[in-house]
Design an enzyme around this catalytic site. Structure first.
Site, PDB file in Angstrom:
ATOM      1  N   ARG A 185     -28.164  32.595  -0.877  1.00 48.51           N
ATOM      2  CA  ARG A 185     -27.857  30.993  -0.663  1.00 48.51           C
ATOM      3  C   ARG A 185     -27.840  31.025   0.796  1.00 48.51           C
ATOM      4  NH1 ARG A 185     -29.192  31.910  -4.821  1.00 48.51           N
ATOM      5  NH2 ARG A 185     -27.860  31.473  -6.543  1.00 48.51           N
TER       6      ARG A 185
ATOM      7  N   SER B 107     -21.882  24.429  -7.048  1.00 47.93           N
ATOM      8  CA  SER B 107     -20.898  25.837  -6.629  1.00 47.93           C
ATOM      9  C   SER B 107     -20.433  25.346  -5.275  1.00 47.93           C
ATOM     10  CB  SER B 107     -21.672  27.064  -6.401  1.00 47.93           C
ATOM     11  OG  SER B 107     -21.908  27.364  -7.863  1.00 47.93           O
TER      12      SER B 107
ATOM     13  N   GLU C  92     -20.281  27.163  -0.141  1.00 49.30           N
ATOM     14  CA  GLU C  92     -22.124  27.207  -0.368  1.00 49.30           C
ATOM     15  C   GLU C  92     -22.277  25.920  -0.218  1.00 49.30           C
ATOM     16  OE1 GLU C  92     -23.114  29.343  -3.913  1.00 49.30           O
ATOM     17  OE2 GLU C  92     -24.701  27.557  -4.192  1.00 49.30           O
TER      18      GLU C  92
HETATM   19  C1  FAD Z   1     -24.552  20.151 -11.529  1.00 54.08           C
HETATM   20  C2  FAD Z   1     -25.259  21.281 -10.551  1.00 54.08           C
HETATM   21  C3  FAD Z   1     -25.433  22.477 -10.626  1.00 54.08           C
HETATM   22  C4  FAD Z   1     -26.092  23.342  -9.632  1.00 54.08           C
HETATM   23  N1  FAD Z   1     -26.499  24.540 -10.016  1.00 54.08           N
HETATM   24  C5  FAD Z   1     -27.061  25.358  -8.969  1.00 54.08           C
HETATM   25  C6  FAD Z   1     -27.481  26.584  -9.238  1.00 54.08           C
HETATM   26  O1  FAD Z   1     -27.425  26.949 -10.512  1.00 54.08           O
HETATM   27  N2  FAD Z   1     -28.175  27.375  -8.403  1.00 54.08           N
HETATM   28  C7  FAD Z   1     -27.990  26.754  -7.051  1.00 54.08           C
HETATM   29  O2  FAD Z   1     -28.637  27.644  -6.430  1.00 54.08           O
HETATM   30  N3  FAD Z   1     -27.645  25.449  -6.786  1.00 54.08           N
HETATM   31  C8  FAD Z   1     -26.977  24.656  -7.639  1.00 54.08           C
HETATM   32  N4  FAD Z   1     -26.752  23.477  -7.328  1.00 54.08           N
HETATM   33  C9  FAD Z   1     -26.518  23.252  -5.937  1.00 54.08           C
HETATM   34  C10 FAD Z   1     -27.760  22.420  -5.417  1.00 54.08           C
HETATM   35  O3  FAD Z   1     -28.532  21.693  -6.610  1.00 54.08           O
HETATM   36  C11 FAD Z   1     -28.792  23.258  -4.700  1.00 54.08           C
HETATM   37  O4  FAD Z   1     -28.352  23.820  -3.653  1.00 54.08           O
HETATM   38  C12 FAD Z   1     -30.179  22.451  -4.230  1.00 54.08           C
HETATM   39  O5  FAD Z   1     -31.306  23.428  -3.802  1.00 54.08           O
HETATM   40  C13 FAD Z   1     -29.832  21.705  -3.291  1.00 54.08           C
HETATM   41  O6  FAD Z   1     -31.049  20.671  -3.132  1.00 54.08           O
HETATM   42  P1  FAD Z   1     -30.876  19.088  -2.351  1.00 54.08           P
HETATM   43  O7  FAD Z   1     -32.462  18.922  -2.461  1.00 54.08           O
HETATM   44  O8  FAD Z   1     -30.134  18.544  -3.521  1.00 54.08           O
HETATM   45  O9  FAD Z   1     -30.506  19.225  -1.301  1.00 54.08           O
HETATM   46  P2  FAD Z   1     -29.107  18.806  -0.302  1.00 54.08           P
HETATM   47  O10 FAD Z   1     -27.939  18.812  -1.309  1.00 54.08           O
HETATM   48  O11 FAD Z   1     -29.705  17.201  -0.247  1.00 54.08           O
HETATM   49  O12 FAD Z   1     -28.969  19.362   0.941  1.00 54.08           O
HETATM   50  C14 FAD Z   1     -28.559  20.876   1.020  1.00 54.08           C
HETATM   51  C15 FAD Z   1     -28.986  21.329   2.491  1.00 54.08           C
HETATM   52  O13 FAD Z   1     -30.187  21.543   2.437  1.00 54.08           O
HETATM   53  C16 FAD Z   1     -30.901  20.722   3.478  1.00 54.08           C
HETATM   54  N5  FAD Z   1     -31.913  20.095   3.297  1.00 54.08           N
HETATM   55  C17 FAD Z   1     -32.338  19.317   2.131  1.00 54.08           C
HETATM   56  N6  FAD Z   1     -33.684  19.135   2.239  1.00 54.08           N
HETATM   57  C18 FAD Z   1     -34.305  19.537   3.217  1.00 54.08           C
HETATM   58  C19 FAD Z   1     -35.560  19.606   3.786  1.00 54.08           C
HETATM   59  N7  FAD Z   1     -36.460  19.039   3.033  1.00 54.08           N
HETATM   60  N8  FAD Z   1     -35.729  20.222   4.804  1.00 54.08           N
HETATM   61  C20 FAD Z   1     -34.718  20.907   5.620  1.00 54.08           C
HETATM   62  N9  FAD Z   1     -33.293  20.896   5.026  1.00 54.08           N
HETATM   63  C21 FAD Z   1     -33.242  20.235   3.858  1.00 54.08           C
HETATM   64  C22 FAD Z   1     -29.631  19.613   3.692  1.00 54.08           C
HETATM   65  O14 FAD Z   1     -29.704  19.418   5.044  1.00 54.08           O
HETATM   66  C23 FAD Z   1     -28.411  20.272   3.576  1.00 54.08           C
HETATM   67  O15 FAD Z   1     -27.979  21.138   4.676  1.00 54.08           O
HETATM   68  C24 FAD Z   1     -26.050  22.818  -8.272  1.00 54.08           C
HETATM   69  C25 FAD Z   1     -25.605  21.502  -8.031  1.00 54.08           C
HETATM   70  C26 FAD Z   1     -25.031  20.678  -9.032  1.00 54.08           C
HETATM   71  C27 FAD Z   1     -24.722  19.249  -8.825  1.00 54.08           C
END
Ligand code: FAD
Length: 294
Positions: free
Chosen positions: A160, A209, A280
């Protein structure tokens, strides 16, 4: 690129809390992204990118900088041989669909991760024994130094974590997958989704998480459960009654409510287990957790 002012960021996050960005822009190509970053550098703006906001907590005061949302060409996916190429703004669900249609496996773990590929690389998101580092061939990162392709090693991907900083934007990824029968992919995904539904809240507003799993025999969820925190509520936010490493927006929560719950959870884990839990969920804007003594 069209700049908007004071756009509320709560609607770009799955928890649904948080204040406005000073400036907000949707960027649709690498050239537009470079323009936006140049504009930010010249104006002295801090920069952050939002994906699907699924691991993001935005301060109630908002973010005093430029927030970018990838759109257009930066969400496009295509398959060539056993490589799936996708924009950094492409949803994992779309990539998985594309991979399955092409008979390519290895990305099934992402069925449980409701984010984009860019957010997946930033977080090195993973589940069920796999993660982005395992499938990522390279990512195109656009930042102050221009655009460059980086391998997982160069991105510093580990549990992570990546070494990326705000202002480094993942514009494109290439995932190396492997041929797998479509029915097998479907069966794996159905099994993982059933496991997820049995263990975690799937129909609530959360940010996934809250804490990383500590170096301890208990996971963060089990530890917080043993601290008696399931269902614990502050303001409109509550620790999920189903899984103690999730915080739900139960009723018009503010980000401050979620922070107060996180502070209480860390305090109890530290008091009972001597463990310092590391968050996280990513913070945007002036958010911070109190230091723990000892
Ligand atoms: C119900 C649920 C279940 C989940 N299960 C998991 C799981 O099993 N495993 C897991 O690892 N995570 C899980 N997550 C967390 C989340 O989905 C992941 O961390 C996911 O990768 C975040 O992606 P996002 O596009 O939504 O990023 P955001 O939440 O929008 O951003 C997260 C971070 O990434 C940065 N970011 C986003 N896009 C970019 C880009 N293009 N370039 C540079 N930086 C960027 C943002 O600035 C921020 O710092 C879960 C979340 C939910 C709500």
């Amino acid at each position: 690129m069209k700049l908007e002012e004071r756009v509320s960021l709560g609607r770009f996050t799955t928890i649904g809390t948080g204040g406005p960005a000073r400036a907000f822009a949707r960027v649709e190509s690498v050239a537009e992204l470079e323009d936006a970053l140049r504009f930010a550098a010249e104006g002295g703006f801090a920069v952050a990118t939002v994906g699907l906001g699924s691991n993001l907590l935005v301060a109630d005061e908002g973010f005093d900088g430029l927030v970018l949302k990838l759109a257009g060409h930066l969400t496009v996916t295509e398959v060539s041989g056993d490589v799936l190429a996708a924009g950094g703004g492409a949803a994992n669900a779309v990539c998985l669909h594309r991979a399955r249609a092409a008979g390519l496996g290895g990305f099934e773990f992402a069925c449980a991760i409701p984010g984009t590929t860019g957010g997946g690389v930033w977080m090195n998101a993973g589940a069920y024994g796999s993660d982005f580092a395992a499938v990522l061939e390279r990512a195109l990162v656009v930042g102050a130094r221009g655009a460059e392709w980086r391998t997982p090693g160069e991105l510093g991907l580990r549990y992570r974590h990546s070494d990326l900083g705000h202002g480094d934007v993942v514009a494109r990824v290439e995932l190396r997958l492997k041929p797998r029968p479509v029915d097998e992919i479907k069966a794996i995904v159905a099994d993982l989704q059933a496991q997820r539904k049995a263990a975690q809240p799937t129909n609530k507003r959360t940010y996934g998480s809250v804490f990383k799993n500590p170096d301890h025999e208990l996971t963060a969820g089990r530890m917080l459960e043993a601290c008696g925190l399931r269902g614990h509520r502050i303001g409109g936010a509550q620790i999920s009654p189903r899984h103690a490493n999730f915080i739900e927006n139960a009723d018009n929560a503010r980000s401050a409510d979620a922070i107060a719950l996180m502070a209480e959870a860390r305090r109890r884990a530290h008091e009972q287990y001597g463990v310092v839990l590391e968050h996280e969920v990513q913070f945007l804007g002036p958010l911070e957790l109190p230091h723990l003594g000892g």
